[in-house]
Design an enzyme around this catalytic site. Structure first.
Site, PDB file in Angstrom:
ATOM      1  N   ASN A 869       0.780  -1.234   0.000  1.00  0.00           N
ATOM      2  CA  ASN A 869       0.000   0.000   0.000  1.00  0.00           C
ATOM      3  C   ASN A 869       0.815   1.289   0.000  1.00  0.00           C
ATOM      4  O   ASN A 869       0.319   2.312  -0.467  1.00  0.00           O
ATOM      5  CB  ASN A 869      -0.939   0.022   1.214  1.00  0.00           C
ATOM      6  CG  ASN A 869      -1.935  -1.107   1.194  1.00  0.00           C
ATOM      7  OD1 ASN A 869      -2.510  -1.403   0.161  1.00  0.00           O
ATOM      8  ND2 ASN A 869      -2.117  -1.768   2.320  1.00  0.00           N
ATOM      9  N   TYR A 870       2.034   1.261   0.534  1.00  0.00           N
ATOM     10  CA  TYR A 870       2.744   2.519   0.738  1.00  0.00           C
ATOM     11  C   TYR A 870       4.072   2.634   0.006  1.00  0.00           C
ATOM     12  O   TYR A 870       4.537   3.724  -0.275  1.00  0.00           O
ATOM     13  CB  TYR A 870       2.973   2.748   2.247  1.00  0.00           C
ATOM     14  CG  TYR A 870       1.678   2.861   3.009  1.00  0.00           C
ATOM     15  CD1 TYR A 870       0.783   3.886   2.743  1.00  0.00           C
ATOM     16  CD2 TYR A 870       1.328   1.929   3.974  1.00  0.00           C
ATOM     17  CE1 TYR A 870      -0.414   3.990   3.422  1.00  0.00           C
ATOM     18  CE2 TYR A 870       0.129   2.024   4.665  1.00  0.00           C
ATOM     19  CZ  TYR A 870      -0.738   3.059   4.386  1.00  0.00           C
ATOM     20  OH  TYR A 870      -1.924   3.161   5.052  1.00  0.00           O
ATOM     21  N   ILE A 871       4.721   1.520  -0.289  1.00  0.00           N
ATOM     22  CA  ILE A 871       6.001   1.568  -1.000  1.00  0.00           C
ATOM     23  C   ILE A 871       5.736   1.399  -2.495  1.00  0.00           C
ATOM     24  O   ILE A 871       5.094   0.432  -2.905  1.00  0.00           O
ATOM     25  CB  ILE A 871       6.960   0.469  -0.497  1.00  0.00           C
ATOM     26  CG1 ILE A 871       7.347   0.745   0.959  1.00  0.00           C
ATOM     27  CG2 ILE A 871       8.202   0.384  -1.368  1.00  0.00           C
ATOM     28  CD1 ILE A 871       8.169  -0.360   1.597  1.00  0.00           C
TER      29      ILE A 871
END
Length: 914
Positions: A869-871
């Site tokens: 989700n974030y990287i």
């Protein structure tokens, strides 16, 4: 409530239409600032923005209102909802091994790796006995090591932002040498290079579609599409031959025949609000109708059988389903029980409940309801499904696949796209996340009359089930959903969307990460401005700056207003209440609240002294429990302010930016690490180490999973078992050449200290039972094949003969334990062969030790959450290519489909940067 004279200008009204509580004064006087400076020691720790559990705790510092736990931002549903509502005193003194285990296994961090299943037989000693010794570098908390790294990364980001803006200014000032297509601005470098031919369509590959494999070959060395080389032809020919031998058709599949649309290389649309021009699909798949129970299967009330009306009986089976699943803890929840019985009673009133004589039964207590007979029936039915033959299972699967086939794909702008959740949710009991006030209520069956279909104007509207009609049919080209309905519990809307691997979902991910990349240009100014506003005399500005600090440094979510009567009382940064934080001078703040999905966030973090001072100001009397901490700020105001720096910037972009930018900086340094030239396992661990640092620096943590100890025990057992195997192999060397003891030294042939006689006997017994199970399963499988071919099955005598090998192994172990000698095994045994075997065992032990260290280090870190989700997935792809690690080691098949755009868009650019 009394009001201090110093706060006479503090009104008792709530702005923005929110509930009426105290609101801070609009201005902060100089006198207030000075008084706070005196009361708050300005002693920075140098670890602002890091969790306290990653730093040293000094004596007397931890004066918290409530004890800190392993609270985290994300954990699996099992560990979230498995709440014990009974008195725990009974089991407090009971050994852990004897306590009942949940049937449901904790979800693994790894996307590909199956979870360890609980063994029926007695396990060898636990991982605690076989755990790897902690390295000296682990004695210092990781947060301490990362504090300077965090500051360095932020300083570097500031310089990078200035450099990007300077470069853009220079480019604008320079005379234009060639006309540039404005639509290229948002495309990655590799995409721009490949767009030079003006084509957005990639031709069909002449190479075959490669099957899933555990191969360690790096993705850069696998068969590439559009290859006309002799090597490519040879590979295709070999694959065709292999398929023919297996009886497979060598005709290309429908998916392979289609040309792949590389939307990431396509020119940017002028009107991005129009999502599609043509859309065709087959609607939704409804849950099967309820199958009534046999007439002899009844619910009992107060010891007497009761015949329920059909609808009431179905609701009763919802309760029974919870009894047979790993969800029985819900049934102990008083809120769940109350809500269920309220709804159940309504169904009984409406549809009836009668005794054996046909008289109406008045059901007043859930405690008197006995569902055991219904449970026995359902358990037997489930057991029958499990015991189906291979052919029966294949037939059932074929029937299911045929039923789902029409709904799997839609045609979106002429291209075939996979649909995600095309099934309408079946009726059941609502569980919710955490302590939801509506848990236990009945989720009613969704009918076609509740469903709105979204489809192209010229497309054929899917037919509803016979006797029904759709609620509405619309042709909204700005909507990306195919069907929609409203559920009855919270009134929330449910949507049928395209699958994760579809173009639409991929474009959404791409835009998200590109938006985070764009934030690189502005991050220095944003941080400089909110740092300045931390001392603003305007209360609204100071609250906004403090909230931005917490969102940026501690990765708190922004938070929205909640209808607490109908929803779980979850909050984010902007909606924090007085009671959600407690302060410990000089710079520690303890947060304790329910975050997204009702996950408890219980963390103590160090903050900048000015932030600590501000939080103390925001908690100033007469505020008390229930009052808003940021009473002059809401999420809309915060996002509107952020949008002034950069179009589309919201609070949630910071989480993506911080994770991706931090990962990017850490990966840049890996070329110097000797492990980057090691084995595949060492490189994977190197990547995971970076991911773990990202999770700590960005506060992406989770509670230790319920299955972690079991996983570590499994790994420890395997490592110890390999050491035992290695020791036996050494003893075989002495059996064929006793002189080796003098040549290699007696110490070489000694067993490891942790391999005591008791453990060896337990492990031998485990190996014996393991072999017995393998032989029995093989015998059963052989008979299934014979049955399928309508041949005569093997007699039980055959199984007994095969099991003779188990008795021989048992006899061998007894002899070894008695004589302390091990007879050489295998054909043509030699010292050289056994030494080679020992080397292989050493390598396997190293691999498992690396895995154990990696997994134990990740126990409190949500690696999958950060990675998915974030990287930015392009960072993972570039690492995979640069260090020759198969992308399969990081992304499962599902994730490779989801991030196909990332894999393809940087396949020719190892130097791509976030």
């Amino acid at each position: 409530m009394g009001i201090d004279s110093s706060d006479d200008d503090m009104p008792l009204s709530r702005p923005n239409g929110r509930s009426s509580t105290l609101v801070s004064s609009s201005k902060i006087s100089r006198a207030q600032d000075i008084a706070l400076d005196k009361s708050v020691p300005q002693k920075p720790s140098g670890m602002a923005g890091l969790s306290i559990r990653n730093g040293p705790v000094e004596n007397g510092e931890m004066d918290l209102d409530s004890p800190a736990t392993n609270g985290a931002k994300r954990k699996s549903r099992v560990s979230i909802t498995q709440v014990d509502y009974k008195d725990g005193s009974e089991s407090d003194g009971e050994p852990l091994a004897k306590r009942p285990r949940s049937k449901k296994v904790q979800e693994s961090d790894s996307d590909d790796e199956p979870m360890v299943k609980a063994r029926v037989k007695k396990l060898p000693p636990s991982y605690k006995e076989t755990a790897l010794p902690e390295s000296s570098s682990d004695e210092q908390p990781l947060g301490v090591k990362l504090a300077k790294k965090k500051a360095d990364i932020e300083k570097k980001a500031e310089k990078e932002a200035k450099a990007i803006r300077a470069k853009e200014a220079k480019a604008k000032a320079a005379p234009k040498k060639a006309v540039k297509n404005e639509s290229d601005d948002d495309l990655p470098l590799a995409a721009k290079k490949r767009q030079s031919n003006g084509s957005a369509i990639k031709r069909k590959s002449t190479a075959p579609k490669k099957e899933e494999s555990d191969s360690d070959a790096p993705i850069s060395k696998k068969v590439k599409p559009a290859s006309a080389s002799a090597k490519g032809k040879k590979a295709a020919s070999a694959k065709d031959t292999k398929d023919i031998k297996k009886g497979k058709s060598k005709e290309p599949s429908e998916e392979e025949e289609e040309e792949e649309f590389e939307w990431w290389n396509a020119p940017k649309k002028e009107d991005d609000s129009i999502k599609w021009k043509t859309l065709e699909h087959n609607g939704v798949l409804f849950a099967p109708e309820y199958e009534p129970l046999p007439k002899h299967v009844k619910m009992y009330y107060d010891g007497k059988p009761v015949t329920l009306g059909l609808e009431a009986e179905e609701v009763a089976t919802f309760w029974v389903a919870m009894m047979t699943a790993a969800s029985t803890h819900h049934l102990d929840n008083p809120i769940f029980r109350k809500n269920f019985f309220t709804d159940f009673s309504e169904y009984i009133k409406k549809h009836g409940a009668k005794d054996a004589q046909g008289n109406k039964v008045d059901i007043k207590s859930l405690d008197k309801c006995d569902f055991s007979k219904m449970q026995e029936y359902w358990a037997a039915k489930n057991e029958a499904k499990k015991s189906m033959t291979k052919e029966e299972k294949a037939a059932a699967k074929a029937e299911k696949d045929a039923l789902e086939a029409p709904y799997l794909y839609c045609t979106w702008d002429g291209r075939k796209q996979k649909v995600g959740n095309f099934r309408v949710e079946p009726p059941s009991l609502f569980r919710g996340r955490g302590e939801h006030p509506k848990t236990g209520k009945v989720k009613v069956r969704v009918l076609p009359e509740q469903i709105t279909i979204n489809i192209g104007k010229g497309a054929k509207v899917p037919a509803p089930p016979a006797g029904h009609k759709w609620k509405a049919v619309q042709h909204d080209q700005k909507a990306t959903w195919l069907a929609m309905w409203q559920e009855n519990i919270n009134g929330a809307y449910k949507y049928v969307m395209l699958g994760a691997a579809s173009d639409v979902k991929g474009q959404s991910d791409y835009k998200k990460f590109e938006k985070a990349r764009e934030l690189k240009k502005h991050i220095d100014k944003i941080r400089r401005d909110y740092t300045k506003d931390l001392k603003s005399e305007v209360m609204a500005d100071r609250q906004r700056a403090t909230a931005m600090y917490l969102i940026d440094k501690l990765a708190l979510r922004a938070g929205n207003e909640k209808d607490t009567e109908n929803e779980a009382d979850t909050v984010g940064c902007c909606s924090l209440k007085y009671e959600h934080i407690s302060l410990q001078p000089p710079d520690q703040v303890t947060f304790d609240f329910l975050g997204k999905d009702s996950i408890r966030y219980n963390e103590t973090a160090r903050v900048d002294p000015q932030v600590f001072k501000n939080l103390k100001l925001f908690k100033k009397a007469p505020k008390t429990d229930g009052d808003d901490l940021f009473d002059r700020l809401n999420t809309s105001q915060l996002n509107k302010h952020l949008n002034s720096y950069m179009p589309g910037l919201t609070a949630k972009v910071f989480r993506t930016y911080n994770a991706s930018h931090t990962m990017s900086e850490l990966l840049k340094e890996l070329g110097k690490d000797p492990r980057s030239r090691g084995t595949i396992a060492e490189k994977v661990k190197l990547y995971n180490d970076c991911n773990r640092k990202v999770a700590i620096l960005c506060n992406h943590k989770r509670t230790v999973g319920a299955g972690h100890e079991q996983q570590m025990q499994k790994l420890g057992d395997r490592i110890k078992g390999l050491r035992y195997q290695k020791w036996r192999t050494k003893k075989m060397i002495l059996d064929i050449d006793p002189t080796q003891k003098k040549k290699k030294g007696a110490a070489f042939f000694e067993k490891d200290e942790d391999l005591d006689d008791e453990w060896i006997k337990e492990h031998q017994q485990f190996l014996i039972e393991e072999q017995r199970t393998k032989i029995t399963k093989k015998f059963e499988k052989d008979n299934e094949k014979l049955k399928a071919n309508k041949e005569r099955v093997l007699p039980e005598k055959e199984l007994k003969e095969r099991l003779q090998a188990v008795k021989e192994l048992e006899t061998k172990f007894k002899k070894e334990n008695k004589t302390n000698k091990v007879e050489a095994e295998g054909r043509g045994p030699s010292v050289e062969k056994f030494m080679a075997a020992i080397d292989k065992l050493d390598e396997r032990i190293r691999v498992f030790e690396t895995q154990a260290e990696d997994r134990d280090g990740n126990k409190e870190v949500a690696l999958s959450t950060s990675k998915i989700n974030y990287i930015d997935p392009r960072l993972t792809v570039v690492f995979s290519k640069k260090f020759d690690v198969p992308i399969e080691k990081f992304f499962s098949k599902t994730l490779r489909d989801k991030f196909r755009w990332a894999i393809k868009s940087v396949e020719d650019a190892e130097d791509w940067e976030f």
